[in-house]
Write an enzyme that holds these catalytic residues in place. Structure first.
Site, short mmCIF file in Angstrom:
data_model
loop_
_atom_site.label_atom_id
_atom_site.label_comp_id
_atom_site.label_asym_id
_atom_site.label_seq_id
_atom_site.Cartn_x
_atom_site.Cartn_y
_atom_site.Cartn_z
N ARG A 293 4.60 -3.30 1.92
CA ARG A 293 5.12 -2.00 1.46
C ARG A 293 5.93 -1.31 2.56
O ARG A 293 7.08 -1.05 2.42
CB ARG A 293 3.97 -1.08 1.03
N HIS B 35 1.13 -4.43 -7.69
CA HIS B 35 0.56 -5.79 -7.70
C HIS B 35 1.24 -6.65 -8.78
O HIS B 35 1.57 -7.81 -8.54
CB HIS B 35 -0.94 -5.76 -8.00
N LYS C 294 -17.24 -3.44 1.46
CA LYS C 294 -16.54 -2.34 0.79
C LYS C 294 -17.33 -1.97 -0.45
O LYS C 294 -18.04 -2.79 -1.00
CB LYS C 294 -15.16 -2.80 0.34
N SER D 86 -3.91 1.07 -4.59
CA SER D 86 -5.07 1.28 -5.46
C SER D 86 -5.79 2.56 -5.05
O SER D 86 -6.33 3.28 -5.90
CB SER D 86 -6.04 0.10 -5.35
#
Ligand code: ADP
Length: 158
Positions: free
Chosen positions: A90, A17, A41, A128
């Site tokens: 990514r 990040h 979440k 993460s």
């Protein structure tokens, strides 16, 4: 003034990040890092903790501000006068979801465009979730997050 938003969960912020924040800050006048408050979440860190952690690791960049938001990203962007959304890519697995979101957001507000920055190859594997999984088993996360963040992650699991 070119204002961009980099949205995400940042639970917790990683070197991946930070790399995107550093690079994105160079292609806009002001970059707003938007920390998503997502009630569906259950994050490891509260939204306040995530905002504070981000603030600790971006001190060296002048034109970056960290804010939390809930609801639609396009509404938050409009509120902030931003017309660029920055996302990191990514791998091919990120692409399908990002492609859908970019189009949906553009349809919701045609003045907003999404810009993708490809990951730094050193962090292409990093998420993460990986950080949490490794830390949860007591593994070494020093290559994934700055020391100040690593301490806070380990505290959550101690
Ligand atoms: P994560 O997927 O790690 O939980 P977020 O939801 O906080 O992260 O992601 C916010 C944005 O940062 C997304 O655009 C995501 O693709 C990007 N991102 C996350 N990790 C990396 C990385 N290692 N390299 C480049 N971009 C990344």
């Amino acid at each position: 003034m070119r204002i961009a938003i980099y949205p995400g969960s940042f639970d917790p912020v990683t070197y991946g990040h930070i790399d995107i924040i550093e690079r994105a800050s160079k292609i806009c006048d002001k970059l707003i890092v938007g920390v998503l408050m997502n009630s569906s979440k259950s994050p490891l860190f509260s939204v306040e903790e995530r905002v504070n952690m981000l603030n600790e690791v971006i001190q060296h960049i002048d034109n970056v501000e960290v804010c939390s938001f809930s609801g639609l990203l396009v509404d938050f962007a409009k509120e902030m006068d931003a017309n660029i959304i920055v996302r990191g890519l990514r791998a091919i697995t990120d692409f399908e979801y990002e492609f859908q979101m970019a189009h949906a957001n553009h349809i919701l507000n045609s003045e907003i465009d999404t810009v993708f920055l490809t990951t730094n190859i050193d962090y292409s594997y990093l998420s993460s979730s990986t950080v949490k999984e490794v830390a949860g088993f007591g593994g070494d996360i020093s290559q994934f997050v700055p020391d100040v963040i690593a301490k806070k992650v380990y505290n959550k699991y101690s």
